[in-house]
Design a protein around this motif. Structure first.
Motif, PDB file in Angstrom:
ATOM      1  N   LEU A 298       0.767  -1.216   0.054  1.00 19.15           N
ATOM      2  CA  LEU A 298       0.080  -0.074  -0.068  1.00 19.15           C
ATOM      3  C   LEU A 298       0.916   1.319  -0.005  1.00 19.15           C
ATOM      4  O   LEU A 298       2.090   1.162   0.425  1.00 19.15           O
ATOM      5  CB  LEU A 298      -0.822  -0.026   1.355  1.00 19.15           C
ATOM      6  CG  LEU A 298      -1.824  -1.085   1.533  1.00 19.15           C
ATOM      7  CD1 LEU A 298      -2.554  -0.795   3.013  1.00 19.15           C
ATOM      8  CD2 LEU A 298      -2.907  -1.348   0.487  1.00 19.15           C
ATOM      9  N   ALA A 299       0.406   2.256  -0.348  1.00 16.15           N
ATOM     10  CA  ALA A 299       0.923   3.774  -0.253  1.00 16.15           C
ATOM     11  C   ALA A 299       0.216   4.656   0.697  1.00 16.15           C
ATOM     12  O   ALA A 299      -0.909   4.609   0.687  1.00 16.15           O
ATOM     13  CB  ALA A 299       1.211   4.390  -1.783  1.00 16.15           C
ATOM     14  N   GLY A 300       1.072   5.204   1.575  1.00 16.88           N
ATOM     15  CA  GLY A 300       0.356   6.099   2.540  1.00 16.88           C
ATOM     16  C   GLY A 300       0.539   7.336   2.411  1.00 16.88           C
ATOM     17  O   GLY A 300       1.575   7.929   1.950  1.00 16.88           O
ATOM     18  N   GLN A 301      -0.527   8.374   2.599  1.00 16.32           N
ATOM     19  CA  GLN A 301      -0.505   9.717   2.498  1.00 16.32           C
ATOM     20  C   GLN A 301      -0.934  10.383   3.587  1.00 16.32           C
ATOM     21  O   GLN A 301      -1.871   9.978   4.026  1.00 16.32           O
ATOM     22  CB  GLN A 301      -1.008   9.859   1.080  1.00 16.32           C
ATOM     23  CG  GLN A 301      -0.629  11.642   0.676  1.00 16.32           C
ATOM     24  CD  GLN A 301      -1.518  12.087  -0.508  1.00 16.32           C
ATOM     25  OE1 GLN A 301      -2.487  12.279  -0.674  1.00 16.32           O
ATOM     26  NE2 GLN A 301      -0.626  12.295  -1.512  1.00 16.32           N
ATOM     27  N   ALA A 302      -0.211  11.669   4.030  1.00 19.85           N
ATOM     28  CA  ALA A 302      -0.595  12.318   5.115  1.00 19.85           C
ATOM     29  C   ALA A 302      -0.648  13.675   4.675  1.00 19.85           C
ATOM     30  O   ALA A 302      -1.554  14.354   4.559  1.00 19.85           O
ATOM     31  CB  ALA A 302       0.063  11.894   6.385  1.00 19.85           C
ATOM     32  N   ALA A 303       0.631  14.386   4.830  1.00 19.67           N
ATOM     33  CA  ALA A 303       0.498  15.662   4.697  1.00 19.67           C
ATOM     34  C   ALA A 303       0.086  16.342   3.192  1.00 19.67           C
ATOM     35  O   ALA A 303      -0.485  17.277   3.271  1.00 19.67           O
ATOM     36  CB  ALA A 303       2.169  16.085   4.794  1.00 19.67           C
ATOM     37  N   ALA A 304       0.144  15.601   2.268  1.00 19.09           N
ATOM     38  CA  ALA A 304      -0.370  16.155   1.164  1.00 19.09           C
ATOM     39  C   ALA A 304      -1.997  16.053   0.893  1.00 19.09           C
ATOM     40  O   ALA A 304      -2.287  16.994   0.221  1.00 19.09           O
ATOM     41  CB  ALA A 304       0.177  15.173   0.022  1.00 19.09           C
TER      42      ALA A 304
END
Length: 356
Positions: A298-304
């Motif tokens: 999986l790829a995780g994203q937060a700040a963006a």
């Protein structure tokens, strides 16, 4: 085990969490980020893909649930009122799009001082997707035992628990928790006794193959590498500090860490059977495609996604729809009909550890 009596006041923690969000959202922080290594990864373009864009299958399984796309909304937080709004918006987006959600800090909620939207209403808003609870590794040796951790899981009916590792942030933060003796043993004990799987993640400095192996040996189900290239929490703490000396100390480590690309490659090679989550500077769906090609499940994203998450559920949905569209086009232009094919896509740049 009970929480020790010298924990910071709820107001202090809430103010710090809200400060973190404001700083992360400020454009000046981007200049202090390390290189994630993902910009060096270049797919070979396939001019004859021989597949239909609309029929590309981005689905995958995670924690016993089907995801429509291999994305994890990574842990975000804030003061209680702000966190409640962000958590609600993200839960609605996760449910609408069929992607996983990891909540931010539950410390205030665990200690019964405010919920921050971290209660059963969160599960009601996202009944069909994986939700991951959150606890800081340092808390595991400062009073949190099975009772507190189970409370974190039960309050949101979570599918798993994320234990976040942030030794650098704690070291440069005023009043940070810097006694980390016994953390691995505490994680192992949770893996043996907690009824849901344990996921361990860094917060932006990466996890090495050596550390990943120790965690897997302790019973950890998944590793979120959270490599350097995304938010630098050393830079965030520098921005918060009123003390010039402490600020300078923190800034020296603003680009510290293992790049996201390197961490994914190394952890996947060391732990071939372990679920690997690639996060840390995932700007868009193309970066997500690169993370998956390098070995992430999986790829995780937060700040963006933070700006949209802070705005409205509709904005959060629109943001992640765009990420999914970009990921789908990356698959299309590499001739990849599904994620398994994407993992075999040809790269023009070398992806070995020596090049990242």
């Amino acid at each position: 085990m009970s929480v020790s009596g010298d924990t910071p006041a709820a107001g202090d923690i809430a103010a710090r969490k809200s400060d973190h969000l404001d700083i992360v959202l400020h454009p000046s922080l981007a200049a202090r980020r390390a290189d994630s290594g993902l910009s060096q990864i270049v797919f070979e373009h396939v001019a004859l893909p021989e597949i239909s864009l609309a029929e590309i299958d981005l689905s995958t399984q995670f924690l016993g649930r089907r995801l429509a796309a291999p994305l994890l909304i990574s842990s975000m937080t804030g003061g209680p009122e702000r966190a409640a709004r962000i958590n609600r918006n993200l839960a609605e987006a996760a449910q609408a799009l069929g992607i996983a959600l990891a909540v931010g800090s539950q410390r205030i909620a665990i200690e019964g001082r405010a919920s921050g939207g971290l209660d059963r209403q969160l599960r009601d808003a996202a009944p069909d997707v994986p939700i991951l609870a959150n606890v800081g590794a340092a808390q595991l040796v400062l009073g949190y035992g099975l009772t507190e951790v189970r409370r974190a899981v039960d309050m949101i009916d979570a599918d798993a628990l994320i234990v976040h590792l942030n030794p650098l942030q704690e070291a440069v933060q005023s009043g940070g928790d810097t006694n980390w003796r016994g953390v691995l043993a505490a994680i192992g004990e949770l893996a043996r006794t907690l009824p849901v799987p344990i996921v361990v993640k860094e917060v932006g400095a990466g996890i090495s193959a050596t550390v990943a192996l120790r965690l897997v040996d302790a019973g950890v189900h998944a590793i979120d590498v959270a490599g350097a290239g995304g938010t630098s929490w050393a830079a965030v703490e520098a921005e918060r500090s009123p003390d010039p000396a402490q600020r300078a100390t923190a800034l020296a480590f603003s680009d510290w860490g293992i790049s996201t690309a390197r961490a994914i490659v190394d952890v996947r090679a060391a732990c071939p059977e372990t679920v690997v989550i690639g996060s840390g500077g995932i700007r868009d769906g193309l970066d997500a495609a690169k993370a998956i090609r390098l070995g992430a499940d999986l790829a995780g994203q937060a700040a963006a996604s933070l700006g949209s998450a802070d705005a409205s559920p509709e904005a959060a949905v629109a943001h992640f729809q765009q990420v999914i569209a970009q990921l789908r086009i990356a698959c299309f232009c590499t001739g990849s009909a599904d994620l398994a094919a994407l993992r075999r896509a040809v790269l023009l740049s070398p992806a070995g550890p020596g090049s990242l």
